[in-house]
Design a protein around this motif. Structure first.
Motif, PDB file in Angstrom:
ATOM      1  N   VAL A   1       0.847  -1.194   0.000  1.00 16.27           N
ATOM      2  CA  VAL A   1       0.000   0.000   0.000  1.00 16.27           C
ATOM      3  C   VAL A   1       0.883   1.245   0.000  1.00 16.27           C
ATOM      4  O   VAL A   1       1.745   1.389   0.865  1.00 16.27           O
ATOM      5  CB  VAL A   1      -0.903   0.025   1.257  1.00 16.27           C
ATOM      6  N   CYS A   2       0.703   2.092  -0.979  1.00 11.51           N
ATOM      7  CA  CYS A   2       1.395   3.379  -0.954  1.00 11.51           C
ATOM      8  C   CYS A   2       0.460   4.435  -0.393  1.00 11.51           C
ATOM      9  O   CYS A   2      -0.714   4.505  -0.766  1.00 11.51           O
ATOM     10  CB  CYS A   2       1.884   3.774  -2.349  1.00 11.51           C
ATOM     11  N   ILE A   3       0.994   5.231   0.525  1.00 10.72           N
ATOM     12  CA  ILE A   3       0.235   6.313   1.147  1.00 10.72           C
ATOM     13  C   ILE A   3       0.789   7.620   0.600  1.00 10.72           C
ATOM     14  O   ILE A   3       1.984   7.897   0.728  1.00 10.72           O
ATOM     15  CB  ILE A   3       0.370   6.250   2.685  1.00 10.72           C
ATOM     16  N   ILE A   4      -0.074   8.363  -0.059  1.00 11.12           N
ATOM     17  CA  ILE A   4       0.346   9.631  -0.653  1.00 11.12           C
ATOM     18  C   ILE A   4      -0.483  10.758  -0.043  1.00 11.12           C
ATOM     19  O   ILE A   4      -1.560  10.511   0.520  1.00 11.12           O
ATOM     20  CB  ILE A   4       0.191   9.619  -2.198  1.00 11.12           C
ATOM     21  N   GLY A   5       0.032  11.976  -0.156  1.00 11.27           N
ATOM     22  CA  GLY A   5      -0.710  13.110   0.379  1.00 11.27           C
ATOM     23  C   GLY A   5       0.230  14.256   0.675  1.00 11.27           C
ATOM     24  O   GLY A   5       1.438  14.063   0.768  1.00 11.27           O
ATOM     25  N   PRO A   6      -0.339  15.445   0.846  1.00 12.03           N
ATOM     26  CA  PRO A   6       0.500  16.611   1.067  1.00 12.03           C
ATOM     27  C   PRO A   6       1.279  16.538   2.375  1.00 12.03           C
ATOM     28  O   PRO A   6       0.907  15.794   3.289  1.00 12.03           O
ATOM     29  CB  PRO A   6      -0.492  17.778   1.096  1.00 12.03           C
ATOM     30  N   SER A   7       2.341  17.315   2.454  1.00  9.68           N
ATOM     31  CA  SER A   7       3.143  17.433   3.658  1.00  9.68           C
ATOM     32  C   SER A   7       2.261  17.928   4.812  1.00  9.68           C
ATOM     33  O   SER A   7       1.426  18.801   4.616  1.00  9.68           O
ATOM     34  CB  SER A   7       4.269  18.414   3.365  1.00  9.68           C
ATOM     35  N   GLY A   8       2.445  17.329   5.978  1.00  8.70           N
ATOM     36  CA  GLY A   8       1.683  17.756   7.152  1.00  8.70           C
ATOM     37  C   GLY A   8       0.322  17.100   7.264  1.00  8.70           C
ATOM     38  O   GLY A   8      -0.452  17.413   8.168  1.00  8.70           O
ATOM     39  N   SER A   9       0.017  16.148   6.369  1.00 14.02           N
ATOM     40  CA  SER A   9      -1.319  15.544   6.402  1.00 14.02           C
ATOM     41  C   SER A   9      -1.419  14.398   7.408  1.00 14.02           C
ATOM     42  O   SER A   9      -2.480  13.814   7.569  1.00 14.02           O
ATOM     43  CB  SER A   9      -1.734  15.081   5.002  1.00 14.02           C
TER      44      SER A   9
ATOM     45  N   PHE B   1      -4.888   8.075  -0.361  1.00 10.53           N
ATOM     46  CA  PHE B   1      -4.597   9.504  -0.353  1.00 10.53           C
ATOM     47  C   PHE B   1      -5.085  10.091   0.961  1.00 10.53           C
ATOM     48  O   PHE B   1      -6.274   9.998   1.295  1.00 10.53           O
ATOM     49  CB  PHE B   1      -5.285  10.192  -1.535  1.00 10.53           C
ATOM     50  N   THR B   2      -4.155  10.684   1.723  1.00  6.67           N
ATOM     51  CA  THR B   2      -4.539  11.314   2.988  1.00  6.67           C
ATOM     52  C   THR B   2      -4.422  12.823   2.859  1.00  6.67           C
ATOM     53  O   THR B   2      -3.561  13.338   2.152  1.00  6.67           O
ATOM     54  CB  THR B   2      -3.611  10.881   4.145  1.00  6.67           C
ATOM     55  N   ASP B   3      -5.309  13.517   3.531  1.00  5.49           N
ATOM     56  CA  ASP B   3      -5.211  14.972   3.588  1.00  5.49           C
ATOM     57  C   ASP B   3      -5.805  15.422   4.922  1.00  5.49           C
ATOM     58  O   ASP B   3      -6.881  14.956   5.320  1.00  5.49           O
ATOM     59  CB  ASP B   3      -5.967  15.598   2.412  1.00  5.49           C
ATOM     60  N   SER B   4      -5.094  16.273   5.631  1.00  8.35           N
ATOM     61  CA  SER B   4      -5.554  16.820   6.911  1.00  8.35           C
ATOM     62  C   SER B   4      -6.068  15.744   7.866  1.00  8.35           C
ATOM     63  O   SER B   4      -7.098  15.919   8.502  1.00  8.35           O
ATOM     64  CB  SER B   4      -6.667  17.847   6.678  1.00  8.35           C
ATOM     65  N   GLY B   5      -5.327  14.641   7.954  1.00  9.81           N
ATOM     66  CA  GLY B   5      -5.634  13.656   8.975  1.00  9.81           C
ATOM     67  C   GLY B   5      -6.760  12.695   8.683  1.00  9.81           C
ATOM     68  O   GLY B   5      -7.206  11.965   9.579  1.00  9.81           O
ATOM     69  N   VAL B   6      -7.243  12.689   7.436  1.00  5.44           N
ATOM     70  CA  VAL B   6      -8.251  11.694   7.060  1.00  5.44           C
ATOM     71  C   VAL B   6      -7.840  11.032   5.742  1.00  5.44           C
ATOM     72  O   VAL B   6      -7.046  11.594   4.978  1.00  5.44           O
ATOM     73  CB  VAL B   6      -9.670  12.300   6.900  1.00  5.44           C
ATOM     74  N   ILE B   7      -8.395   9.840   5.497  1.00  3.98           N
ATOM     75  CA  ILE B   7      -8.188   9.184   4.211  1.00  3.98           C
ATOM     76  C   ILE B   7      -9.292   9.673   3.285  1.00  3.98           C
ATOM     77  O   ILE B   7     -10.472   9.433   3.532  1.00  3.98           O
ATOM     78  CB  ILE B   7      -8.261   7.649   4.350  1.00  3.98           C
ATOM     79  N   LEU B   8      -8.898  10.363   2.233  1.00  3.18           N
ATOM     80  CA  LEU B   8      -9.910  10.898   1.320  1.00  3.18           C
ATOM     81  C   LEU B   8     -10.213   9.925   0.186  1.00  3.18           C
ATOM     82  O   LEU B   8     -11.302   9.968  -0.386  1.00  3.18           O
ATOM     83  CB  LEU B   8      -9.460  12.234   0.730  1.00  3.18           C
ATOM     84  N   GLU B   9      -9.228   9.113  -0.170  1.00  2.53           N
ATOM     85  CA  GLU B   9      -9.475   8.153  -1.240  1.00  2.53           C
ATOM     86  C   GLU B   9      -8.577   6.945  -1.032  1.00  2.53           C
ATOM     87  O   GLU B   9      -7.456   7.064  -0.564  1.00  2.53           O
ATOM     88  CB  GLU B   9      -9.224   8.810  -2.605  1.00  2.53           C
ATOM     89  N   ASP B  10      -9.090   5.768  -1.379  1.00  2.00           N
ATOM     90  CA  ASP B  10      -8.399   4.505  -1.103  1.00  2.00           C
ATOM     91  C   ASP B  10      -8.820   3.552  -2.208  1.00  2.00           C
ATOM     92  O   ASP B  10      -9.999   3.221  -2.317  1.00  2.00           O
ATOM     93  CB  ASP B  10      -8.879   4.011   0.279  1.00  2.00           C
TER      94      ASP B  10
END
Ligand code: ADP
Ligand code: MG
Length: 243
Positions: free
Chosen positions: A33-41, A211-220
């Motif tokens: 599983v690759c976890i992607i997302g902006p810095s600080g997420s 895809f994580t953003d602001s502490g949640v998984i937005l897409e998987d």
């Protein structure tokens, strides 16, 4: 398919900063599983809660049936089954390459010194660094250090490997060797969670991308869905910047 990691409504707060805002996910044996997302997420924080480097504020993390959030769980025992590879390698600077790899198996009494040495030499061969066995870490390139760090994690025969941006600190010409090694480990069936900005690797090697953003998984979902048909506007925006 057997569930190896189950995360339920995981929250993590630093002071007033809620970094993980209710993460739930299941990972099966052999998942890559690759976890992607902006810095600080919260990507690093998430990985660190999976091996007990950070405690959860609330929620459950169950790995191989052990609940990390249960006070009665022996965190050190669980951690022996969860290998972690960091952006900045974190090798022991005062030990040779061989000693770095032998340390945990001997210290935690999983192997005798002789067994640990044999295993370490075998792993060094597998990562292409046998001739560096007596070298101190500071003499290695970044790519070599990271391959040693991966061998060190594998020496404990982990059930799960966590990688936190393993190639982000490397010179570009070193990245390929480390990604090739990670791909071989994936092909061997290891369960892997990888925080990365290497989108090509995520697309080719992962069976799932989060895809994580602001502490949640937005897409998987499957890599082809995430990259070719992103649904969430924030994922679309993120991909437009990194691809
Ligand atoms: P990412 O890995 O996605 O860049 P992190 O998990 O490192 O994100 O950080 C998420 C947020 O948590 C950031 O706002 C960061 O400042 C904060 N944070 C991370 N670790 C700590 C800590 N040990 N103490 C306080 N705040 C932290
Ligand atoms: Mg991070």
């Amino acid at each position: 398919m057997s569930v190896q990691i189950e995360v339920t409504d995981l929250h993590k707060t630093y002071g007033k900063n809620e970094v993980l805002k209710g993460i739930s996910a299941k990972f099966n044996k052999g998942d890559v599983v690759c976890i992607i997302g902006p810095s600080g997420s919260g990507k690093s924080t998430f990985l660190r809660t999976l091996n007990g480097l950070e405690g959860a504020t609330s929620g459950d993390v169950i790995i191989n049936g052990y609940n990390l959030t249960d006070k009665n769980t022996d965190i050190n025992l669980v951690r022996q089954h969860v290998g972690m590879v960091f952006q900045h390698f974190n090798l022991f600077p005062n030990m040779t390459v061989l000693e770095n790899i032998m340390y945990a198996p001997v210290e935690l009494k999983k192997l005798t010194k002789e067994e640990a040495k044999e295993k370490a030499l075998h792993l060094l061969e597998a990562v292409g660094l046998e001739e560096k066995k007596d070298t101190m870490p500071e003499m290695l390139s970044g790519g070599q250090k990271q391959r040693v760090a991966i061998a060190r994690a594998l020496a404990m025969d982990p059930d799960v490997m966590l990688f936190d941006e393993p190639t982000s600190a490397l010179d570009p010409e070193m990245v390929g060797d480390v990604l090739d090694l990670m791909r071989r480990i994936a092909d061997d069936g290891m369960t892997m969670l990888i925080v990365t900005h290497e989108m090509g690797f995520a697309r080719k090697v992962a069976n799932r991308v989060m895809f994580t953003d602001s502490g949640v998984i937005l897409e998987d979902g499957k890599p082809e869905d995430i990259f070719d048909n992103p649904q969430h506007p924030r994922l679309q925006d993120f991909l437009s910047k990194v691809l």
